[in-house]
Design a protein around this motif. Structure first.
Motif, PDB file in Angstrom:
ATOM      1  N   ARG A 158       0.751  -1.466  -0.115  1.00  0.00           N
ATOM      2  CA  ARG A 158      -0.115   0.157   0.190  1.00  0.00           C
ATOM      3  C   ARG A 158       0.993   1.481  -0.357  1.00  0.00           C
ATOM      4  O   ARG A 158       0.571   1.907   0.444  1.00  0.00           O
ATOM      5  CB  ARG A 158      -1.016   0.145   1.399  1.00  0.00           C
ATOM      6  CG  ARG A 158      -1.879  -1.096   0.988  1.00  0.00           C
ATOM      7  CD  ARG A 158      -2.688  -0.951   2.286  1.00  0.00           C
ATOM      8  NE  ARG A 158      -3.647  -1.830   2.696  1.00  0.00           N
ATOM      9  CZ  ARG A 158      -4.918  -2.339   1.858  1.00  0.00           C
ATOM     10  NH1 ARG A 158      -5.242  -1.152   0.816  1.00  0.00           N
ATOM     11  NH2 ARG A 158      -5.194  -3.240   2.144  1.00  0.00           N
ATOM     12  N   ASP A 159       2.181   0.824  -0.709  1.00  0.00           N
ATOM     13  CA  ASP A 159       2.086   2.908  -1.467  1.00  0.00           C
ATOM     14  C   ASP A 159       3.719   3.026  -0.051  1.00  0.00           C
ATOM     15  O   ASP A 159       2.991   4.346  -0.020  1.00  0.00           O
ATOM     16  CB  ASP A 159       1.480   3.516  -1.525  1.00  0.00           C
ATOM     17  CG  ASP A 159       2.264   4.248  -2.933  1.00  0.00           C
ATOM     18  OD1 ASP A 159       3.274   4.315  -2.949  1.00  0.00           O
ATOM     19  OD2 ASP A 159       1.232   5.010  -3.323  1.00  0.00           O
ATOM     20  N   GLN A 160       3.571   2.275   0.967  1.00  0.00           N
ATOM     21  CA  GLN A 160       4.608   3.101   1.897  1.00  0.00           C
ATOM     22  C   GLN A 160       5.414   3.979   1.997  1.00  0.00           C
ATOM     23  O   GLN A 160       5.938   4.793   2.137  1.00  0.00           O
ATOM     24  CB  GLN A 160       4.099   2.341   3.143  1.00  0.00           C
ATOM     25  CG  GLN A 160       2.443   1.510   3.853  1.00  0.00           C
ATOM     26  CD  GLN A 160       3.116   0.766   4.811  1.00  0.00           C
ATOM     27  OE1 GLN A 160       3.176   0.859   5.631  1.00  0.00           O
ATOM     28  NE2 GLN A 160       2.891  -1.147   5.115  1.00  0.00           N
ATOM     29  N   LEU A 161       6.569   3.257   0.899  1.00  0.00           N
ATOM     30  CA  LEU A 161       7.381   3.663   0.404  1.00  0.00           C
ATOM     31  C   LEU A 161       7.963   3.774  -0.526  1.00  0.00           C
ATOM     32  O   LEU A 161       7.280   1.975  -1.138  1.00  0.00           O
ATOM     33  CB  LEU A 161       8.993   3.221   1.610  1.00  0.00           C
ATOM     34  CG  LEU A 161       9.348   3.299   2.569  1.00  0.00           C
ATOM     35  CD1 LEU A 161      10.153   2.627   3.333  1.00  0.00           C
ATOM     36  CD2 LEU A 161       9.492   5.415   2.987  1.00  0.00           C
ATOM     37  N   PRO A 162       8.868   4.291  -1.808  1.00  0.00           N
ATOM     38  CA  PRO A 162       8.989   3.077  -2.736  1.00  0.00           C
ATOM     39  C   PRO A 162       9.446   2.635  -3.633  1.00  0.00           C
ATOM     40  O   PRO A 162      10.209   2.087  -2.162  1.00  0.00           O
ATOM     41  CB  PRO A 162       9.983   5.065  -2.999  1.00  0.00           C
ATOM     42  CG  PRO A 162       9.929   6.005  -2.612  1.00  0.00           C
ATOM     43  CD  PRO A 162       9.569   5.489  -1.464  1.00  0.00           C
ATOM     44  N   LEU A 163       8.705   1.835  -3.948  1.00  0.00           N
ATOM     45  CA  LEU A 163       9.907   0.302  -4.351  1.00  0.00           C
ATOM     46  C   LEU A 163      10.430   0.282  -5.812  1.00  0.00           C
ATOM     47  O   LEU A 163      10.499   0.657  -6.027  1.00  0.00           O
ATOM     48  CB  LEU A 163       8.420  -0.168  -4.691  1.00  0.00           C
ATOM     49  CG  LEU A 163       7.398  -0.906  -3.057  1.00  0.00           C
ATOM     50  CD1 LEU A 163       6.266  -1.815  -3.577  1.00  0.00           C
ATOM     51  CD2 LEU A 163       8.756  -1.998  -2.259  1.00  0.00           C
ATOM     52  N   VAL A 164      11.093  -0.677  -5.518  1.00  0.00           N
ATOM     53  CA  VAL A 164      12.223  -0.679  -6.329  1.00  0.00           C
ATOM     54  C   VAL A 164      12.852  -2.159  -6.945  1.00  0.00           C
ATOM     55  O   VAL A 164      12.761  -3.576  -5.794  1.00  0.00           O
ATOM     56  CB  VAL A 164      14.197  -0.232  -6.035  1.00  0.00           C
ATOM     57  CG1 VAL A 164      15.419  -0.576  -6.600  1.00  0.00           C
ATOM     58  CG2 VAL A 164      14.530   1.081  -5.937  1.00  0.00           C
ATOM     59  N   ILE A 165      12.752  -2.380  -7.694  1.00  0.00           N
ATOM     60  CA  ILE A 165      12.405  -4.132  -8.320  1.00  0.00           C
ATOM     61  C   ILE A 165      13.894  -4.188  -8.934  1.00  0.00           C
ATOM     62  O   ILE A 165      14.157  -3.572  -9.437  1.00  0.00           O
ATOM     63  CB  ILE A 165      11.229  -4.478  -8.599  1.00  0.00           C
ATOM     64  CG1 ILE A 165      10.791  -3.418  -9.757  1.00  0.00           C
ATOM     65  CG2 ILE A 165      10.009  -4.209  -7.931  1.00  0.00           C
ATOM     66  CD1 ILE A 165      10.599  -4.206 -10.991  1.00  0.00           C
ATOM     67  N   GLY A 218       3.044   1.253 -10.054  1.00  0.00           N
ATOM     68  CA  GLY A 218       3.342   2.425  -9.379  1.00  0.00           C
ATOM     69  C   GLY A 218       5.158   2.060  -8.424  1.00  0.00           C
ATOM     70  O   GLY A 218       5.235   2.424  -7.630  1.00  0.00           O
ATOM     71  N   ILE A 219       5.769   0.976  -9.513  1.00  0.00           N
ATOM     72  CA  ILE A 219       7.573   0.834  -8.994  1.00  0.00           C
ATOM     73  C   ILE A 219       8.014   2.497  -8.881  1.00  0.00           C
ATOM     74  O   ILE A 219       7.611   3.025  -9.962  1.00  0.00           O
ATOM     75  CB  ILE A 219       7.727  -0.496  -9.964  1.00  0.00           C
ATOM     76  CG1 ILE A 219       7.106  -1.446  -9.471  1.00  0.00           C
ATOM     77  CG2 ILE A 219       9.323  -0.886  -9.360  1.00  0.00           C
ATOM     78  CD1 ILE A 219       7.259  -2.303  -8.299  1.00  0.00           C
ATOM     79  N   SER A 220       8.632   1.897  -8.377  1.00  0.00           N
ATOM     80  CA  SER A 220       9.511   3.975  -8.121  1.00  0.00           C
ATOM     81  C   SER A 220      11.238   3.719  -9.221  1.00  0.00           C
ATOM     82  O   SER A 220      11.304   4.637 -10.138  1.00  0.00           O
ATOM     83  CB  SER A 220       9.825   4.365  -6.754  1.00  0.00           C
ATOM     84  OG  SER A 220       8.767   4.633  -6.301  1.00  0.00           O
ATOM     85  N   GLY A 221      11.632   2.040  -8.767  1.00  0.00           N
ATOM     86  CA  GLY A 221      13.085   1.976  -9.241  1.00  0.00           C
ATOM     87  C   GLY A 221      12.609   0.750 -10.084  1.00  0.00           C
ATOM     88  O   GLY A 221      12.616  -0.204  -9.567  1.00  0.00           O
ATOM     89  N   VAL A 222      13.206   0.556 -11.236  1.00  0.00           N
ATOM     90  CA  VAL A 222      13.442  -1.023 -12.053  1.00  0.00           C
ATOM     91  C   VAL A 222      15.254  -0.982 -12.774  1.00  0.00           C
ATOM     92  O   VAL A 222      15.726  -0.370 -12.802  1.00  0.00           O
ATOM     93  CB  VAL A 222      12.620  -0.561 -13.440  1.00  0.00           C
ATOM     94  CG1 VAL A 222      12.970  -1.838 -14.148  1.00  0.00           C
ATOM     95  CG2 VAL A 222      11.081  -0.493 -12.901  1.00  0.00           C
ATOM     96  N   ILE A 223      15.734  -1.840 -11.323  1.00  0.00           N
ATOM     97  CA  ILE A 223      17.069  -1.684 -11.908  1.00  0.00           C
ATOM     98  C   ILE A 223      17.684  -3.350 -13.220  1.00  0.00           C
ATOM     99  O   ILE A 223      17.104  -4.413 -12.531  1.00  0.00           O
ATOM    100  CB  ILE A 223      17.782  -2.193 -10.082  1.00  0.00           C
ATOM    101  CG1 ILE A 223      17.626  -1.240  -9.247  1.00  0.00           C
ATOM    102  CG2 ILE A 223      19.048  -2.707 -10.637  1.00  0.00           C
ATOM    103  CD1 ILE A 223      18.054  -1.330  -8.256  1.00  0.00           C
TER     104      ILE A 223
END
Ligand code: SPV
Ligand code: MG
Length: 292
Positions: free
Chosen positions: A207-214, A231-236
């Motif tokens: 539930r969008d509590q902090l940015p997510l990175v995958i 709503g992913i923030s960073g895609v590595i």
């Protein structure tokens, strides 16, 4: 007038706050950093796997962290892009983790990512031995890293390996929540599934509590818009650049050995490309300018 750039941490933070996922690409030296910048990536991932491989060792804490920070220095200096450093488990306890983090900040990195495995860790895609560190111990590392920073904008990413270790979704969420409370700026939820489904499930419960990175190393077939919708923030893209270099170098050495340099010359980068990537022209211009 040359404008001051915002701090590396601030720039990475802004990228992770953008509405679309920010792509980061793995880099392991100055050359791979420059090639990534030339291709238009906005940020770099100083990959533990790729730096270890470039050093000729395994991604199981065989490289010393001074070796790794030497390469990170090269990655950072090669471009203006913000660099998120793979800090593995932090190489021991809260103290080694925070010392590593402080040094990464001093050399100009934008952030550090620490993972909740036991030292020495093994790369997440090899074998089934991925013991998790106790949550409290890992949370202490995150707190210690937060407390040692000079730039409060320097980004601390907490990576949970709960899904890699087959500890289950509940455990992944419990850990992510603990790391948020400990002061992480983002959570890296790692998965080695070939489908994005378990990441999607995590996102829904998080539930969008902090940015997510995958890092979609195994679920690379996922259409990019799915990451945006989640709503992913960073895609590595952690290791694709290194793996392409491995394929190219193997082919080149084989060809050179079996057929000689003539057929090979057709398919390798001309020296001009190398000179351009390293800005030899810039040096020639400076030579004019500064030589009497
Ligand atoms: C790395 O690049 O070292 C990572 C990401 O930790 S992965 O290898 O995909 O687990
Ligand atoms: Mg790694």
């Amino acid at each position: 007038m040359t404008g001051e750039l915002a701090s590396p941490g601030t720039r990475l933070r802004r990228l992770l706050a953008e509405p679309q996922p920010t792509p980061l690409v793995g880099a392991h030296d100055g050359l791979s950093a420059r090639i990534a910048a030339e291709a238009g990536f906005p940020a770099l991932w100083a990959s533990g796997l790729c730096m270890s491989t470039a050093l000729g060792v395994r991604d199981s804490d065989e490289a010393s962290w001074s070796d790794l920070l030497g390469l990170v220095t090269r990655v950072v200096e090669a471009t203006e892009l913000p660099v998120l450093v793979d800090g593995d488990t932090g190489y021991g306890n809260f103290n080694t983790a925070r010392t590593f983090t402080a040094r990464a900040e001093r050399i100009g990195a934008a952030g550090v990512c620490l993972e909740d495995k036991v030292f020495p860790k093994m790369n997440s895609f090899f074998g089934d031995s991925h013991a998790l560190a106790p949550v409290d111990e890992f949370s202490g590392k995150i707190r210690a890293c937060r407390d040692i920073l000079r730039d409060p904008e320097f980004v601390i990413v907490a990576r949970t390996e709960a899904l890699v270790a087959d500890a289950g979704m509940e455990e992944a969420l419990r850990r992510a929540e603990a790391y948020r409370k400990a002061g992480a700026d983002a959570v890296f939820i790692h998965s080695r599934s070939e489908s994005v489904d378990e990441i999607a499930q995590f996102v829904e419960m998080w539930r969008d509590q902090l940015p997510l990175v995958i890092a979609p190393t195994t679920y690379y077939r996922t259409p990019p818009e799915v990451f945006a919708t989640l709503g992913i923030s960073g895609v590595i893209w952690a290791n694709q650049s290194l793996r392409s270099a491995v394929a190219a170098m193997r082919r080149a050495c084989r060809l050179l050995r079996t057929e000689g340099p003539v057929p090979l010359e057709e398919e390798i980068a001309p020296l001009d490309v190398v000179f351009r990537l390293m800005d030899y022209q810039g040096l020639a211009a400076d030579q004019e300018r500064y030589s009497a």
